[in-house]
Design a protein around this motif. Sequence first.
Motif, mmCIF file in Angstrom:
data_model
loop_
_atom_site.group_PDB
_atom_site.id
_atom_site.type_symbol
_atom_site.label_atom_id
_atom_site.label_comp_id
_atom_site.label_asym_id
_atom_site.label_seq_id
_atom_site.Cartn_x
_atom_site.Cartn_y
_atom_site.Cartn_z
ATOM 1 N N GLN A 1 30.170 44.385 50.982
ATOM 2 C CA GLN A 1 29.986 43.474 49.787
ATOM 3 C C GLN A 1 31.182 43.654 48.943
ATOM 4 O O GLN A 1 31.450 44.977 48.445
ATOM 5 C CB GLN A 1 28.775 43.597 49.260
ATOM 6 N N VAL A 2 31.726 42.738 48.216
ATOM 7 C CA VAL A 2 32.880 43.034 47.314
ATOM 8 C C VAL A 2 32.569 42.414 45.933
ATOM 9 O O VAL A 2 32.103 41.281 45.734
ATOM 10 C CB VAL A 2 34.306 42.525 47.981
ATOM 11 N N GLN A 3 32.748 43.226 44.915
ATOM 12 C CA GLN A 3 32.748 42.454 43.720
ATOM 13 C C GLN A 3 34.175 42.480 43.000
ATOM 14 O O GLN A 3 35.148 43.298 43.150
ATOM 15 C CB GLN A 3 31.858 43.519 42.860
ATOM 16 N N VAL A 4 34.262 41.351 42.429
ATOM 17 C CA VAL A 4 35.649 40.756 41.777
ATOM 18 C C VAL A 4 35.497 40.734 40.313
ATOM 19 O O VAL A 4 34.723 39.737 39.899
ATOM 20 C CB VAL A 4 36.433 39.653 42.666
ATOM 21 N N VAL A 5 36.302 41.408 39.546
ATOM 22 C CA VAL A 5 35.834 41.322 38.156
ATOM 23 C C VAL A 5 37.506 41.053 37.346
ATOM 24 O O VAL A 5 38.182 41.776 37.608
ATOM 25 C CB VAL A 5 35.589 42.741 37.613
ATOM 26 N N GLU A 6 37.393 40.062 36.590
ATOM 27 C CA GLU A 6 38.478 39.762 35.790
ATOM 28 C C GLU A 6 38.361 40.021 34.450
ATOM 29 O O GLU A 6 37.409 40.066 33.812
ATOM 30 C CB GLU A 6 38.703 37.958 35.894
ATOM 31 N N SER A 7 39.744 40.166 33.642
ATOM 32 C CA SER A 7 39.658 40.337 32.385
ATOM 33 C C SER A 7 40.846 39.929 31.900
ATOM 34 O O SER A 7 42.077 39.557 32.735
ATOM 35 C CB SER A 7 39.272 41.884 32.087
ATOM 36 N N GLY A 8 41.147 39.771 30.565
ATOM 37 C CA GLY A 8 42.391 39.355 30.025
ATOM 38 C C GLY A 8 42.616 38.095 29.458
ATOM 39 O O GLY A 8 43.518 37.941 28.418
ATOM 40 N N GLY A 9 41.489 37.201 29.506
ATOM 41 C CA GLY A 9 41.551 35.827 28.834
ATOM 42 C C GLY A 9 41.347 36.014 27.494
ATOM 43 O O GLY A 9 41.250 36.942 27.087
ATOM 44 N N GLY A 10 41.699 34.867 26.597
ATOM 45 C CA GLY A 10 41.359 34.570 25.283
ATOM 46 C C GLY A 10 42.259 33.470 24.881
ATOM 47 O O GLY A 10 42.359 32.557 25.575
ATOM 48 N N LEU A 11 42.105 33.537 23.375
ATOM 49 C CA LEU A 11 42.764 32.282 22.743
ATOM 50 C C LEU A 11 44.242 32.741 22.123
ATOM 51 O O LEU A 11 44.365 33.824 21.652
ATOM 52 C CB LEU A 11 41.880 32.018 21.648
ATOM 53 N N VAL A 12 45.243 32.097 22.412
ATOM 54 C CA VAL A 12 46.516 32.209 22.003
ATOM 55 C C VAL A 12 46.857 30.944 21.590
ATOM 56 O O VAL A 12 46.559 29.870 22.097
ATOM 57 C CB VAL A 12 47.307 32.779 23.043
ATOM 58 N N GLN A 13 48.148 30.951 20.795
ATOM 59 C CA GLN A 13 48.821 29.727 20.348
ATOM 60 C C GLN A 13 49.846 29.427 21.445
ATOM 61 O O GLN A 13 50.369 30.152 22.300
ATOM 62 C CB GLN A 13 49.582 30.214 19.018
ATOM 63 N N ALA A 14 50.370 28.202 21.438
ATOM 64 C CA ALA A 14 51.502 27.820 22.365
ATOM 65 C C ALA A 14 52.540 28.741 21.999
ATOM 66 O O ALA A 14 53.060 28.922 20.933
ATOM 67 C CB ALA A 14 51.690 26.365 22.027
ATOM 68 N N GLY A 15 53.152 29.011 23.114
ATOM 69 C CA GLY A 15 54.242 30.017 23.210
ATOM 70 C C GLY A 15 53.896 31.422 23.458
ATOM 71 O O GLY A 15 54.916 32.394 23.434
ATOM 72 N N GLY A 16 52.571 31.846 23.412
ATOM 73 C CA GLY A 16 52.152 32.986 23.358
ATOM 74 C C GLY A 16 52.187 33.485 24.950
ATOM 75 O O GLY A 16 52.073 32.719 25.899
ATOM 76 N N SER A 17 51.665 34.778 25.134
ATOM 77 C CA SER A 17 51.328 35.341 26.387
ATOM 78 C C SER A 17 49.968 35.914 26.472
ATOM 79 O O SER A 17 49.380 36.455 25.620
ATOM 80 C CB SER A 17 52.457 36.452 26.657
ATOM 81 N N LEU A 18 49.833 36.113 27.688
ATOM 82 C CA LEU A 18 48.327 36.603 28.133
ATOM 83 C C LEU A 18 48.625 37.375 29.585
ATOM 84 O O LEU A 18 49.575 36.855 30.038
ATOM 85 C CB LEU A 18 47.148 35.636 28.315
ATOM 86 N N ARG A 19 47.976 38.616 29.729
ATOM 87 C CA ARG A 19 47.786 39.156 31.058
ATOM 88 C C ARG A 19 46.645 39.250 31.513
ATOM 89 O O ARG A 19 45.865 40.097 30.822
ATOM 90 C CB ARG A 19 48.549 40.564 30.924
ATOM 91 N N LEU A 20 46.423 38.614 32.848
ATOM 92 C CA LEU A 20 45.174 38.624 33.307
ATOM 93 C C LEU A 20 45.067 39.827 34.383
ATOM 94 O O LEU A 20 46.194 39.984 34.919
ATOM 95 C CB LEU A 20 44.808 37.514 33.937
ATOM 96 N N SER A 21 43.943 40.402 34.523
ATOM 97 C CA SER A 21 43.922 41.344 35.553
ATOM 98 C C SER A 21 42.693 41.092 36.346
ATOM 99 O O SER A 21 41.510 40.521 35.856
ATOM 100 C CB SER A 21 43.501 42.821 34.950
ATOM 101 N N CYS A 22 42.711 41.508 37.507
ATOM 102 C CA CYS A 22 41.312 41.202 38.481
ATOM 103 C C CYS A 22 41.423 42.519 39.438
ATOM 104 O O CYS A 22 42.284 42.469 40.123
ATOM 105 C CB CYS A 22 41.603 39.941 39.173
ATOM 106 N N ALA A 23 39.956 43.138 39.408
ATOM 107 C CA ALA A 23 40.101 44.268 40.277
ATOM 108 C C ALA A 23 38.933 43.835 41.182
ATOM 109 O O ALA A 23 37.659 43.583 40.748
ATOM 110 C CB ALA A 23 39.631 45.536 39.637
ATOM 111 N N ALA A 24 39.082 44.319 42.703
ATOM 112 C CA ALA A 24 38.030 44.032 43.568
ATOM 113 C C ALA A 24 37.554 45.621 43.849
ATOM 114 O O ALA A 24 38.068 46.545 43.854
ATOM 115 C CB ALA A 24 38.601 43.759 44.832
ATOM 116 N N SER A 25 36.170 45.632 44.165
ATOM 117 C CA SER A 25 35.540 47.060 44.520
ATOM 118 C C SER A 25 34.696 46.689 45.435
ATOM 119 O O SER A 25 34.189 45.697 45.757
ATOM 120 C CB SER A 25 34.985 47.511 42.842
ATOM 121 N N GLY A 26 33.937 47.720 46.336
ATOM 122 C CA GLY A 26 33.111 47.656 47.040
ATOM 123 C C GLY A 26 33.753 48.469 48.386
ATOM 124 O O GLY A 26 34.679 49.242 48.175
ATOM 125 N N ARG A 27 33.146 48.028 49.464
ATOM 126 C CA ARG A 27 33.621 48.940 50.896
ATOM 127 C C ARG A 27 34.578 48.119 51.193
ATOM 128 O O ARG A 27 34.459 47.619 52.349
ATOM 129 C CB ARG A 27 32.147 49.145 51.574
#
Length: 121
Positions: A1-27
Amino acid sequence: QVQVVESGGGLVQAGGSLRLSCAASGRILSVNVMGWYRQAPGKQRELVASITRGGRTNYADSVKGRFTISRDNAKNTVYLQMNNLRPKDTAVYYCHEEATTFSVGIYSNYWGQGTQVNVSS
């Protein structure tokens, strides 16, 4: 079984930047292709970017030159650096990882819960 967890979303103005991350865990034995998809309200989910274990990338035409996908194989983590964001990028972004586990010997698809990205004008 694998769990996938995301982070990094949000609200930004046009022209801005975001960095999303996603980590998988489990066997996890190994992770093959990793990628990011997005879905706006009333629209189909679409591939944003993907990256193979060897580092080969693929991007949707709409994000080429603005987004960069990368991965850390040791951490089973994939990132999406989003620059020069536009209102049309507003969507729920989903992480996808193709992985094998001890109980499932073939590559199977695992998805994150989604993280909201809102880009205002």
